[in-house]
Design a protein around this motif. Structure first.
Motif, PDB file in Angstrom:
ATOM      1  N   HIS A 169      52.899  52.677  43.885  1.00 34.68           N
ATOM      2  CA  HIS A 169      53.891  52.226  43.548  1.00 34.68           C
ATOM      3  C   HIS A 169      55.235  52.304  44.238  1.00 34.68           C
ATOM      4  CE1 HIS A 169      52.974  51.933  38.935  1.00 34.68           C
ATOM      5  NE2 HIS A 169      52.443  50.697  39.505  1.00 34.68           N
ATOM      6  N   ALA A 170      55.283  53.793  44.803  1.00 32.64           N
ATOM      7  CA  ALA A 170      56.569  54.143  45.913  1.00 32.64           C
ATOM      8  C   ALA A 170      56.510  53.079  47.095  1.00 32.64           C
ATOM      9  CB  ALA A 170      56.201  55.660  46.148  1.00 32.64           C
ATOM     10  N   ARG A 209      49.210  47.815  37.531  1.00 31.55           N
ATOM     11  CA  ARG A 209      48.319  47.227  38.658  1.00 31.55           C
ATOM     12  C   ARG A 209      48.444  45.853  38.522  1.00 31.55           C
ATOM     13  NH1 ARG A 209      43.640  51.533  37.070  1.00 31.55           N
ATOM     14  NH2 ARG A 209      44.624  51.889  34.952  1.00 31.55           N
ATOM     15  N   HIS A 210      49.416  45.210  38.055  1.00 34.87           N
ATOM     16  CA  HIS A 210      49.313  43.757  37.564  1.00 34.87           C
ATOM     17  C   HIS A 210      50.221  42.780  38.836  1.00 34.87           C
ATOM     18  CE1 HIS A 210      48.408  46.178  34.355  1.00 34.87           C
ATOM     19  NE2 HIS A 210      47.659  45.164  33.749  1.00 34.87           N
ATOM     20  N   THR A 211      51.244  43.374  39.304  1.00 34.71           N
ATOM     21  CA  THR A 211      52.141  42.327  40.029  1.00 34.71           C
ATOM     22  C   THR A 211      52.425  43.312  41.461  1.00 34.71           C
ATOM     23  OG1 THR A 211      54.469  41.565  40.284  1.00 34.71           O
ATOM     24  CG2 THR A 211      54.193  43.925  39.107  1.00 34.71           C
ATOM     25  N   GLY A 236      47.729  51.955  40.265  1.00 37.53           N
ATOM     26  CA  GLY A 236      49.424  51.959  40.109  1.00 37.53           C
ATOM     27  C   GLY A 236      49.987  52.673  38.733  1.00 37.53           C
ATOM     28  N   ILE A 237      49.624  53.890  38.731  1.00 38.07           N
ATOM     29  CA  ILE A 237      50.191  54.629  37.565  1.00 38.07           C
ATOM     30  C   ILE A 237      50.986  55.728  37.652  1.00 38.07           C
ATOM     31  CG2 ILE A 237      49.307  55.958  35.348  1.00 38.07           C
ATOM     32  CD1 ILE A 237      46.366  54.754  36.269  1.00 38.07           C
ATOM     33  N   SER A 238      52.261  55.588  37.120  1.00 38.63           N
ATOM     34  CA  SER A 238      53.520  56.579  37.256  1.00 38.63           C
ATOM     35  C   SER A 238      53.701  56.947  36.185  1.00 38.63           C
ATOM     36  CB  SER A 238      54.468  55.755  38.094  1.00 38.63           C
ATOM     37  OG  SER A 238      53.980  55.260  39.363  1.00 38.63           O
ATOM     38  N   MET A 239      54.552  57.976  35.985  1.00 34.04           N
ATOM     39  CA  MET A 239      55.186  58.792  34.799  1.00 34.04           C
ATOM     40  C   MET A 239      56.638  58.556  34.805  1.00 34.04           C
ATOM     41  SD  MET A 239      53.101  59.953  32.596  1.00 34.04           S
ATOM     42  CE  MET A 239      51.713  61.074  33.225  1.00 34.04           C
ATOM     43  N   VAL A 240      57.001  58.108  33.900  1.00 36.09           N
ATOM     44  CA  VAL A 240      58.483  58.377  33.412  1.00 36.09           C
ATOM     45  C   VAL A 240      58.692  59.551  32.796  1.00 36.09           C
ATOM     46  CG1 VAL A 240      60.386  57.710  31.710  1.00 36.09           C
ATOM     47  CG2 VAL A 240      59.028  55.754  33.219  1.00 36.09           C
ATOM     48  N   VAL A 241      59.641  60.396  33.211  1.00 41.34           N
ATOM     49  CA  VAL A 241      59.866  61.849  32.325  1.00 41.34           C
ATOM     50  C   VAL A 241      61.284  61.735  31.736  1.00 41.34           C
ATOM     51  CG1 VAL A 241      60.453  64.209  33.124  1.00 41.34           C
ATOM     52  CG2 VAL A 241      58.924  62.748  34.681  1.00 41.34           C
ATOM     53  N   ARG A 242      60.994  62.242  30.565  1.00 42.80           N
ATOM     54  CA  ARG A 242      62.182  62.358  29.450  1.00 42.80           C
ATOM     55  C   ARG A 242      62.963  63.839  29.778  1.00 42.80           C
ATOM     56  NH1 ARG A 242      63.709  57.528  28.275  1.00 42.80           N
ATOM     57  NH2 ARG A 242      61.961  56.456  27.861  1.00 42.80           N
ATOM     58  N   VAL A 243      63.862  63.450  30.732  1.00 42.16           N
ATOM     59  CA  VAL A 243      64.747  64.590  31.357  1.00 42.16           C
ATOM     60  C   VAL A 243      65.539  65.174  29.854  1.00 42.16           C
ATOM     61  CG1 VAL A 243      66.378  65.842  32.923  1.00 42.16           C
ATOM     62  CG2 VAL A 243      64.611  63.935  33.348  1.00 42.16           C
ATOM     63  N   PHE A 244      65.931  66.363  29.586  1.00 42.27           N
ATOM     64  CA  PHE A 244      66.322  66.899  28.554  1.00 42.27           C
ATOM     65  C   PHE A 244      68.060  66.770  28.665  1.00 42.27           C
ATOM     66  CE2 PHE A 244      67.781  70.960  25.953  1.00 42.27           C
ATOM     67  CZ  PHE A 244      67.443  70.247  24.736  1.00 42.27           C
TER      68      PHE A 244
END
Lengths: 184, 369
Positions: free
Chosen positions: B255-256, B218-220, B331-339
């Motif tokens: 973010h989007a 939420r910084h930039t 502004g909080i999103s999620m990176v998903v570690r796809v297998f």
């Protein structure tokens, strides 16, 4: 009282094919043709190669082929099984060192036995549960295999050699006999 | 709460005993199950035009398979309403399109869990959460549909923890993550459109994942600074096993919208990240992962350099799927570690996703009135 509650499983697994009888044991390994069946896990090929070297030098077997399975999940495909059956007297399978390949290594051992080839399966001791579960699934509870301490993947070649050395007496014992399936 | 007086046949002690029975049979994932009866399962089957004995999945090496009927039984037990069943079947098919689900994925030490993404009008028809707290819990379709997949793997495929399931630690939220995409606040096309299903059609996308991890920025107001923050999380070495690794992002609307406001399409965002994500051989050597063997598995080669190993093997949605979900409040999103990667193939929802006509034997219908 609970007859009206439906079972969400497709019924109990296993026992459809019945217990797999072990192939007749040779008693003496000298002069026998040895096949190796490895999976794609790190150090698997190295492990069975080290075992082969020791069986050659100590017990007079002759390594004739090594095959690497295309899938870590499935047992060896029919053509690979046929090749092993046609060209080998005994087979060493390894190393069951993951969740699915430990189970499939046992499936390989059982399909080799069913084809009449004495086989020994090597499994990391962290995966006894899934190896045993596959034996039970295939109706052969109590199927014996050889364990090696976990982990295997990060061993040096010397580390693999040491493990193979430690495993060979048990491998030899299971290849020679006794020619009976353990009691279920 | 007048509905309570409408439940004369729901003897609480009998209900409890039936739940305990389900536990004793080994059918439960640890939470209470709804006992599945023939009339209940028939309500599920009535929502779709499918043969109950149609086989919709199998693990041949375990000699197990899944039929439409067994899926319905497990969906009922998971707590789904009958009209969720078309979504369960679409979700199951979407999961089947992940190659690792048909291999050793469910038995893997990595203990992967499906991420389900729902698009289209079914989101509002069934009341899916697509906004605040989208990763759950709190919403019945999100929770019970995800749980259905886990119960099918457990009961129909026979992959049970401490049995054929050999997860070392597993992951929080396994069999619990089904998000609806926040199409209303997304500036981009729905994930299902990238999965080949026309916009406006209800569909489910699925991929096996190893965890999710947040990017809180939420910084930039600079889109490139924002994307650089994502690139850092995406590129961490701990997630690397093979030469390359797929990953996904579930962007929050804020973010989007910031990225879209700077003129970036989803493809632009992906291209920016594909170009920049990766680690130097020096970084990789420091953690014993700089070498890559013939089978693609990394190992400690010990040859550090400034050369960079790119994270992604390609530049499409298969290796970097992007969706938008969550509330428009931070502004909080999620990176998903796809297998193993996304099939980039979404599955249309086919069937009746509205409640059947109220019936006197259906207490939920009466309580809703």
């Amino acid at each position: 009282m609970y007859d009206s509650v439906i079972d969400p499983t497709l019924g109990p697994a296993g026992d459809a094919r019945g217990r797999t009888a072990l192939a007749p044991r040779p008693g003496d390994l000298s002069g026998l043709r040895l096949g190796l069946l490895a999976n794609t896990k790190r150090n698997a090929e190295e492990f069975v190669e080290e075992v082969a070297g020791l069986l050659e030098s100590q017990h007079g077997v002759q390594k004739v082929l090594i095959r690497k399975k295309p899938s870590i999940v499935e047992p060896a495909p029919p053509e690979m099984l046929e090749e092993l059956r046609a060209e080998c007297d005994v087979v060493v399978v390894g190393v069951g060192d993951c969740g699915s390949c430990s189970a499939s290594a046992v499936a390989d051992g059982l399909q080799l036995e069913e084809a009449g080839i004495p086989a020994v399966v090597i499994v990391s001791d962290a995966f006894r549960v899934s190896a045993d579960a596959m034996a039970t699934l295939q109706g052969t509870e109590g199927y014996q295999y050889v364990t090696t301490p976990h982990p295997v993947a990060n061993l040096s070649r010397q580390g693999v050699r040491d493990r193979a050395t430690a495993a060979v007496p048990e491998i030899v014992a299971l290849l020679r006999g006794p020619n009976v399936a353990p009691a279920s | 709460m007048s509905a309570q007086t409408d439940l004369p046949t729901a003897d609480p002690d009998a209900a409890r005993a039936a739940m305990e029975h389900c536990y004793e049979q080994g059918w439960s994932d640890g939470l209470p199950l709804v006992p599945a009866t023939r009339p209940l399962v028939d309500e599920f089957l009535a929502t779709v035009d499918r043969r109950p004995d149609e086989v919709i999945g199998a693990l041949e090496h375990l000699d197990r398979s899944v039929t439409v009927e067994v899926a319905a039984i497990n969906a009922a037990m998971a707590g789904c309403r009958p009209e969720y069943f078309p979504v369960v079947l679409a979700a199951w098919e979407a999961v089947q399109r992940d190659r690792s689900a048909k291999g050793g994925g469910w038995q893997s030490t990595s203990g992967p869990s499906p991420l389900l993404v729902v698009n289209g009008p079914v989101r509002t028809e069934l009341g899916f959460n697509s906004t605040g707290g989208v990763f759950g819990p709190g919403f019945r379709p999100n929770m019970t549909i995800a749980r259905s997949i886990g119960l099918i793997v457990r009961n129909a495929l026979g992959v049970v923890p401490h049995g054929f399931e050999q997860a070392t630690q597993g992951l929080p939220g396994r069999w619990q993550v089904c998000i609806a995409e926040n199409e209303e606040e997304s500036p981009w096309e729905p994930l299902s459109v990238e999965g080949g299903v026309p916009a406006g059609t209800s569909a489910v996308s699925a991929m096996l994942t190893r965890t999710v991890e947040y990017v809180d920025n939420r910084h930039t107001a600079d889109p490139e600074q924002l994307l650089a923050d994502f690139a850092d999380t995406l590129s961490r070495t701990g997630a690397l096993i093979f030469r390359n690794a797929p990953a996904g992002i579930v962007f929050c609307p804020e973010h989007a919208q910031m990225l879209a406001g700077a003129g970036m399409s989803k493809a632009d965002v992906r291209a920016w990240l594909v170009e920049r994500c990766g680690r130097s051989k020096a970084d990789l050597a420091r953690v014993g992962k700089d070498g890559v063997g013939d089978n693609g598995v990394r190992f400690a080669e010990g040859t550090p350099s400034d050369a960079v190993d790119p994270l992604f093997a390609a530049d499409g949605p298969e290796v970097l799927p992007i969706a938008v979900a969550g509330a428009r409040n931070a502004g909080i999103s999620m990176v998903v570690r796809v297998f193993a990667g996304w099939s980039a193939s979404s599955v249309p929802v086919e069937g009746r996703t509205t409640p059947s006509a109220p019936s006197p034997s259906d207490p939920a219908q009466r309580s809703a009135s």
